[in-house]
Design a protein around this motif. Structure first.
Motif, mmCIF file in Angstrom:
data_model
loop_
_atom_site.group_PDB
_atom_site.id
_atom_site.type_symbol
_atom_site.label_atom_id
_atom_site.label_comp_id
_atom_site.label_asym_id
_atom_site.label_seq_id
_atom_site.Cartn_x
_atom_site.Cartn_y
_atom_site.Cartn_z
ATOM 1 N N ASN A 24 5.725 -45.910 -6.840
ATOM 2 C CA ASN A 24 6.971 -45.882 -7.593
ATOM 3 C C ASN A 24 6.710 -45.926 -9.087
ATOM 4 O O ASN A 24 5.728 -46.504 -9.534
ATOM 5 C CB ASN A 24 7.843 -47.071 -7.209
ATOM 6 N N THR A 25 7.591 -45.289 -9.848
ATOM 7 C CA THR A 25 7.540 -45.390 -11.303
ATOM 8 C C THR A 25 8.855 -46.004 -11.750
ATOM 9 O O THR A 25 9.911 -45.439 -11.493
ATOM 10 C CB THR A 25 7.366 -43.999 -11.933
ATOM 11 N N LEU A 26 8.787 -47.174 -12.370
ATOM 12 C CA LEU A 26 9.982 -47.924 -12.773
ATOM 13 C C LEU A 26 10.978 -48.026 -11.618
ATOM 14 O O LEU A 26 12.173 -47.842 -11.790
ATOM 15 C CB LEU A 26 10.646 -47.272 -13.994
ATOM 16 N N GLY A 27 10.435 -48.271 -10.427
ATOM 17 C CA GLY A 27 11.310 -48.492 -9.277
ATOM 18 C C GLY A 27 11.816 -47.238 -8.591
ATOM 19 O O GLY A 27 12.577 -47.329 -7.632
ATOM 20 N N LEU A 28 11.412 -46.064 -9.066
ATOM 21 C CA LEU A 28 11.877 -44.825 -8.431
ATOM 22 C C LEU A 28 10.707 -44.102 -7.762
ATOM 23 O O LEU A 28 9.629 -44.018 -8.342
ATOM 24 C CB LEU A 28 12.493 -43.882 -9.476
ATOM 25 N N PRO A 29 10.916 -43.563 -6.558
ATOM 26 C CA PRO A 29 9.848 -42.800 -5.900
ATOM 27 C C PRO A 29 9.761 -41.399 -6.495
ATOM 28 O O PRO A 29 10.340 -40.454 -5.982
ATOM 29 C CB PRO A 29 10.312 -42.754 -4.434
ATOM 30 N N ASP A 85 5.413 -40.379 -17.655
ATOM 31 C CA ASP A 85 5.962 -40.705 -16.341
ATOM 32 C C ASP A 85 7.140 -41.658 -16.484
ATOM 33 O O ASP A 85 8.175 -41.501 -15.826
ATOM 34 C CB ASP A 85 4.878 -41.341 -15.461
ATOM 35 N N GLU A 86 6.975 -42.672 -17.346
ATOM 36 C CA GLU A 86 8.048 -43.654 -17.496
ATOM 37 C C GLU A 86 9.277 -43.021 -18.138
ATOM 38 O O GLU A 86 10.409 -43.312 -17.749
ATOM 39 C CB GLU A 86 7.549 -44.855 -18.305
ATOM 40 N N LEU A 87 9.040 -42.140 -19.100
ATOM 41 C CA LEU A 87 10.181 -41.460 -19.728
ATOM 42 C C LEU A 87 10.947 -40.641 -18.679
ATOM 43 O O LEU A 87 12.178 -40.669 -18.619
ATOM 44 C CB LEU A 87 9.701 -40.558 -20.865
ATOM 45 N N TRP A 92 16.800 -42.462 -13.963
ATOM 46 C CA TRP A 92 17.716 -43.600 -13.809
ATOM 47 C C TRP A 92 19.046 -43.294 -14.493
ATOM 48 O O TRP A 92 20.120 -43.536 -13.944
ATOM 49 C CB TRP A 92 17.113 -44.876 -14.415
ATOM 50 N N PHE A 93 18.977 -42.749 -15.705
ATOM 51 C CA PHE A 93 20.210 -42.389 -16.418
ATOM 52 C C PHE A 93 21.026 -41.389 -15.609
ATOM 53 O O PHE A 93 22.241 -41.508 -15.487
ATOM 54 C CB PHE A 93 19.887 -41.779 -17.788
ATOM 55 N N MET A 94 20.318 -40.404 -15.072
ATOM 56 C CA MET A 94 21.019 -39.374 -14.300
ATOM 57 C C MET A 94 21.676 -39.984 -13.069
ATOM 58 O O MET A 94 22.779 -39.606 -12.692
ATOM 59 C CB MET A 94 20.047 -38.264 -13.859
ATOM 60 N N LEU A 95 20.989 -40.960 -12.470
ATOM 61 C CA LEU A 95 21.530 -41.630 -11.286
ATOM 62 C C LEU A 95 22.813 -42.370 -11.653
ATOM 63 O O LEU A 95 23.835 -42.275 -10.956
ATOM 64 C CB LEU A 95 20.481 -42.595 -10.731
#
Ligand code: CU
Length: 274
Positions: free
Chosen positions: A3-8, A23-25, A31-34
Motif C-alpha cells: 500500500n501507498t498511504l493506505g491505498l493499494p 508515489d506518495e503524490l 485520495w482526493f479523487m476518492l
C-alpha cells in the motif's frame, strides 16, 4: 500488494531516490479523487431526490440565485493559481530543470531508434566524442561517432545495455534518430519522450542494485514491441570494472594534430553535452 498511504496503488517496486515522493503524490491525488467522487456522488443522489419531477412539475428557468456560485468559482480559480505558481512551478524548477553537478554524476547519451537504444558513455576523459548524423552507418556506427575526434577515442558505446552505479545521479541526455520514442524505466519512476531534433536531459538517482528493462512507451512502429533494452544498477566497483572491460582497446588518444581538422568541418550541433 504494497500500500501507498493506505491505498493499494499497485506500483512496481521503487529503486530511485525520488520515487517515494512521486508515489506518495500519486496516492494523495487518488485520495482526493476518492473524496471528490464520494462527495459528488452524494450530491448527485441528493439532486435526484430534491429535484424529482413529482415535487417540481414546472422547471425553474432562473436557476441558482445569490453570490455563492460566483464566489465559489472565483475561489476555485484562486486556489488553482496558487497551486500552479507557488507549488508546481517551483517544484518543476527544482526537481526537473536543475540538473545535478556534472562532475558528481554519470553522464550518458541515450539515442533511441527503430527499434533499439543506443547508449554512449563519454569514457575516461568525460567528454563525449563528436557525432554527426552523416557518419551514421547501421551496424558499425549507429551513433555517427566521428573517428577523427580525439575526445571520442575512449568513448564507450553499447546497444540496449545501460549500466549505472548505485547511489550516484545518472544524467541522461535523451534524443532520437527517427521517430518519437519514450524512455521508460518503471522502477526508477522515469518516463520521458525521446524526440528527434531535441536533446532532453533527465536525471535520477538509483538506490537499489538490480537489472531491469528499458521499455519504449511510445508506439513507435511495427516492431515497437521488441524495442526493449536492459539496464543494470551495480556498485561503483562493478560499474568501473564494466567500464574498463568495455573501453575501446586502443592506445591513449594521440596528441591532436597541429592544424586540427575539426575546424574545417562546421559541426552541425553535435548532440553532446548541452
Ligand atoms: Cu520506440
Amino acid at each position: 500488494m504494497e500500500n501507498t498511504l493506505g491505498l493499494p496503488m499497485g506500483f512496481p517496486p521503487n529503486a530511485s531516490s525520488h520515487g517515494v515522493q512521486l508515489d506518495e503524490l500519486t496516492a494523495i491525488v487518488h485520495w482526493f479523487m476518492l473524496v471528490l467522487f464520494v462527495g459528488w456522488g452524494i450530491f448527485f443522489v441528493y439532486c435526484l431526490f430534491r429535484f424529482r419531477r413529482k415535487a417540481n412539475p414546472v422547471a425553474s428557468y432562473a436557476g441558482a440565485k445569490g453570490g455563492f456560485s460566483t464566489y465559489g468559482e472565483a475561489g476555485v480559480v484562486l486556489v488553482e493559481v496558487i497551486l500552479l505558481v507557488l507549488f508546481a512551478v517551483p517544484i518543476w524548477a527544482r526537481r526537473v530543470n536543475a540538473l545535478p553537478d556534472k562532475s558528481q554524476a554519470v553522464q550518458v547519451r541515450v539515442v533511441a531508434e527503430q527499434f533499439a537504444w543506443n547508449i554512449h558513455y563519454p569514457g575516461r576523459d568525460g567528454v563525449f566524442g563528436r557525432t554527426d548524423s552523416k557518419l551514421v552507418t547501421a551496424g558499425t556506427n549507429p551513433l555517427g561517432l566521428d573517428p577523427n575526434d580525439p575526445a571520442g577515442k575512449d568513448d564507450i558505446t553499447t546497444i540496449n545495455q545501460l549500466h549505472l552505479p548505485l547511489g550516484k545521479p545518472a544524467l541522461i541526455y535523451l534524443s532520437s534518430k527517427d521517430v518519437i520514442h519514450s524512455f521508460y524505466l518503471p522502477v526508477m519512476r522515469v518516463k520521458q519522450d525521446a524526440i528527434p531534433g531535441q536533446v532532453i536531459p533527465i536525471w535520477f538517482k538509483p538506490i537499489k542494485t538490480g537489472q531491469w528493462d528499458i521499455a519504449c512507451a511510445q508506439l513507435c512502429g511495427l516492431s515497437h514491441y521488441r524495442m526493449r533494452g536492459s539496464y543494470t544498477v551495480e556498485s561503483q566497483a562493478d560499474f568501473d570494472k564494466w567500464m574498463n572491460d568495455n573501453a575501446p582497446k586502443v592506445a591513449p588518444a594521440p596528441e591532436p594534430a597541429p592544424a586540427a581538422a575539426p575546424a574545417a568541418t562546421p559541426a552541425p550541433a553535435a548532440p553532446a553535452a548541452p
